[in-house]
Design a protein around this motif. Structure first.
Motif, short mmCIF file in Angstrom:
data_model
loop_
_atom_site.label_atom_id
_atom_site.label_comp_id
_atom_site.label_asym_id
_atom_site.label_seq_id
_atom_site.Cartn_x
_atom_site.Cartn_y
_atom_site.Cartn_z
N VAL A 150 -2.20 12.37 -6.45
CA VAL A 150 -1.09 11.80 -5.58
C VAL A 150 0.31 11.65 -5.78
O VAL A 150 0.30 10.92 -7.09
N ASN A 151 1.11 12.15 -5.38
CA ASN A 151 2.53 11.46 -5.41
C ASN A 151 2.84 10.75 -4.21
O ASN A 151 2.87 11.19 -2.94
N VAL A 152 3.59 9.84 -4.28
CA VAL A 152 4.36 9.11 -3.21
C VAL A 152 5.64 9.84 -3.13
O VAL A 152 6.47 9.32 -3.73
N GLU A 153 5.80 10.28 -1.68
CA GLU A 153 7.07 10.85 -1.37
C GLU A 153 8.13 9.92 -0.67
O GLU A 153 9.31 9.95 -1.01
N GLN A 154 7.70 9.19 0.04
CA GLN A 154 8.49 8.29 0.69
C GLN A 154 7.52 6.81 1.20
O GLN A 154 6.58 7.03 1.81
N LEU A 155 8.36 5.62 0.98
CA LEU A 155 7.63 4.53 1.55
C LEU A 155 8.47 3.76 2.31
O LEU A 155 9.70 3.43 2.22
N ASN A 156 8.04 3.44 3.54
CA ASN A 156 8.82 2.70 4.66
C ASN A 156 7.98 1.21 4.62
O ASN A 156 6.99 1.00 4.20
N LYS A 157 8.58 0.62 5.80
CA LYS A 157 8.01 -0.72 6.04
C LYS A 157 6.27 -0.67 6.42
O LYS A 157 5.74 -1.54 6.01
N VAL A 158 6.11 0.10 7.55
CA VAL A 158 4.74 0.13 7.94
C VAL A 158 4.02 1.60 7.54
O VAL A 158 2.99 1.64 8.17
N ASP A 159 4.65 2.56 6.98
CA ASP A 159 3.97 3.87 6.77
C ASP A 159 4.43 4.28 5.29
O ASP A 159 5.58 3.95 4.86
N MET A 160 3.59 5.44 4.81
CA MET A 160 4.27 6.00 3.67
C MET A 160 3.77 7.58 3.78
O MET A 160 2.87 7.60 4.34
N TYR A 161 4.62 8.38 3.23
CA TYR A 161 4.11 9.90 2.97
C TYR A 161 3.71 10.06 1.47
O TYR A 161 4.41 9.92 0.74
N ILE A 162 2.66 10.90 1.56
CA ILE A 162 2.07 11.13 0.07
C ILE A 162 1.75 12.59 0.04
O ILE A 162 1.58 13.28 1.11
N GLY A 216 0.03 -2.04 8.17
CA GLY A 216 1.03 -3.29 8.25
C GLY A 216 1.20 -4.09 6.97
O GLY A 216 2.25 -4.15 6.26
N GLN A 217 0.17 -3.73 5.89
CA GLN A 217 -0.02 -4.13 4.71
C GLN A 217 0.01 -3.00 3.85
O GLN A 217 -0.62 -2.70 2.84
N ILE A 218 1.36 -1.99 4.01
CA ILE A 218 1.34 -0.79 3.38
C ILE A 218 1.49 -0.91 1.83
O ILE A 218 1.25 -0.07 0.94
N LYS A 219 2.02 -2.06 1.24
CA LYS A 219 2.23 -2.39 -0.10
C LYS A 219 0.78 -2.18 -0.95
O LYS A 219 1.06 -1.76 -2.18
N LEU A 268 -1.64 -0.37 0.02
CA LEU A 268 -2.20 1.10 -0.02
C LEU A 268 -1.14 1.92 -1.16
O LEU A 268 -1.47 2.61 -1.73
N HIS A 269 0.05 1.60 -1.15
CA HIS A 269 1.19 1.98 -2.25
C HIS A 269 0.70 1.79 -3.47
O HIS A 269 0.81 2.59 -4.48
N ASP A 270 0.38 0.45 -3.77
CA ASP A 270 -0.19 0.04 -5.24
C ASP A 270 -1.30 1.04 -5.46
O ASP A 270 -1.47 1.51 -6.68
#
Lengths: 77, 439
Positions: free
Chosen positions: A30-42, A11-14, A16-18
């Protein structure tokens, strides 16, 4: 070197993205490939296997101040 | 939607830092983890007692189903074999807690955790009510080893953990042994002075407190701290409702609710849970257990499928959802959901940050807590006295928690049906919203 694609859901993906954006240590890069509202792909570059990588990614985030505070799920994409 | 977005941002700015602080504050974490680590011991004790009465007691539910007492008429005599299990679990819980809290603090402060824990256990008995001579035998009361001694155990564990960890880092207080000395011996000498200092400090503090308050430190802490907090938790169903509301609200905003409220929840309800378990150990039945209100009500009636009673959500999805993605996620989530693991549906639909599903996610558990509590309060079923693993499928927690009461099982299914009804209109609305977004 292996490349594993991992999905992180939170829910607080920000937060984890940070943490994971451009993250690098002796074991993984790690490379973040895609960031969405409640998930991301690395995409993780590592010598570890798929399962070991998922476990490792979980462990390193769990050790951060947000690790026990947030709810999240990490799995192979 | 703009409101929801600004609400989310507010939660992110306010609640995440608070939750992070609570989940990383070392004293809170030490207490939380001490209860988590002692959980298997208390759970094992509870399950052995449950099986003991369910199988060996003439009115046990397994014995009745299998006609065990007609087949083995002397079966009840063997109940006494397993009763002492409680003496090795809940009746000495304070000893586990004092050791674990001090150990956890030392781990956090990178000190010798094992010796910190042992020192705390030693200190716990320095301040313990003295031996009494009864008919020539020296007897130590068991009153403060279990549930009633929990707060003293927590306080001693925290204090000793802190003092030990700090003193043991002081070079001036370390006795350094030659390299030829075995590591285990060198390790003990390194912390000898800190242990002596702690021992003297607590002996003096104990003497002073006994002079001022002759009933002793345990009685003082129990009266001043533990009893009021226990009463705050067990005197009104609202305590469970408020904690469940906060926990589920945090969860839907992506914060680990159960972890965040764990320390306060354990402080408020652990003694009540243990007293109920002691009651069934002594009486063989949950009827008449002293605390009708405990956190066990939440697990027994309001946590099916996981936080937010999401088993009801899953059933609602299967009943009314026409969307393939919802039904697919529902199918994937059903098996873990039966065992109260709800990550697949929480992140799959998703439920987190979902402005439509937030209402039933918070509301359904509250309604179910009220249903379960009412059934206990009006004497339809006994209190939830046995501890049951949280991964036990839905209504079975109510059934086993009451020692095999069939009406509790029925009420569990009623709670599941009610939560499904609560979720139904919101799932329909979420479907419509998803259709609109897709178009």
């Amino acid at each position: 070197m292996n490349q594993h694609k991992i999905r992180i859901m939170a829910g607080q993906i920000k937060f984890l993205h940070d943490f994971f954006n451009m993250y690098e240590d002796a074991q993984i890069k790690v490379n973040v490939e895609q960031l969405n509202k409640v998930d991301m792909y690395i995409v993780v570059e590592t010598a570890l296997t798929e399962d070991e990588t998922v476990r490792y990614v979980k462990e390193i985030f769990k050790k951060t101040p947000h690790g026990a505070a947030l709810s999240y799920a990490i799995q192979l994409a | 939607m703009a409101f929801m977005s600004s609400f989310e941002k507010g939660m992110e700015k306010v609640l995440v830092p608070i939750a992070t602080k609570l989940n990383s504050q070392r004293h809170i974490v030490a207490i939380r983890d001490a209860f988590i680590l002692s959980f298997p011991i208390t759970m094992a004790g509870s399950l052995v007692l449950l099986l003991n009465f369910a199988i060996l007691a003439p009115d046990g539910f397994i014995a009745k189903i299998l006609f065990l007492h007609k087949l083995f008429p002397s079966l009840a005599e063997y109940q006494s074999v397993f009763i002492p299990v409680i003496n090795g679990s809940t009746n000495i819980l304070s000893m586990f807690i004092v050791f674990l809290v001090a150990r956890n603090i030392a781990i956090e402060l990178k000190a010798d955790d094992l010796l910190s824990g042992i020192t705390a256990l030693s200190t716990f008995f320095i301040i313990y009510p003295p031996y009494q001579n009864v008919d020539g035998a020296s007897l130590l009361t068991a009153q403060w080893l279990g549930a009633q001694g929990l707060f003293v155990a927590l306080i001693v564990g925290l204090l000793v953990g802190e003092i030990f960890s700090r003193l043991s880092k002081s070079e001036k207080l370390q006795i350094k042994m030659p390299a030829s000395v075995p590591p285990a011996v060198a390790r003990t000498f390194k912390v000898l002075f800190p242990i002596i200092i702690i021992t003297i400090l607590f002996a003096i503090a104990n003497a002073i407190i006994n002079a001022v308050y002759p009933a002793g430190l345990h009685q003082l802490i129990y009266t001043v701290l533990q009893t009021p907090l226990k009463q705050l938790g067990t005197s009104s169903v609202w305590s469970i409702i408020i904690l469940a509301f906060v926990s589920n609200l945090l969860w839907i905003f992506g914060i680990h609710g159960p972890n965040t409220i764990a320390a306060i929840r354990e402080a408020m309800f652990t003694e009540a849970n243990l007293e109920n378990l002691n009651y069934v150990a002594a009486n063989g039945s949950a009827w008449g257990a002293p605390y009708e209100i405990s956190w066990a009500i939440n697990d027994a009636f309001a946590n099916y499928g996981g936080s937010g009673m999401t088993l009801g959500l899953l059933i609602a999805v299967f009943i009314v959802s026409r969307r393939k993605d919802y039904r697919d996620i529902g199918k994937l989530s059903l098996a873990p959901g039966l065992f109260n693991i709800n990550e697949p549906i929480i992140f799959g639909l998703p439920v987190v940050l979902n402005p439509i599903l937030i209402i039933p996610f918070v509301l359904a558990p509250i309604v179910n807590i009220l249903i379960g509590w009412s059934a206990i309060h009006f004497g339809l079923i006994p209190p939830i006295a046995y501890s049951v693993p949280w991964t036990t499928p839905g209504p079975l927690i109510a059934f086993l928690g009451t020692g095999g009461n069939w009406l509790a099982l029925v009420i569990g299914f009623v709670c599941l049906a009610v939560s499904t009804l609560i979720y139904l209109p919101f799932v329909m609305a979420a479907n419509k919203a998803a259709d609109v977004v897709q178009k």
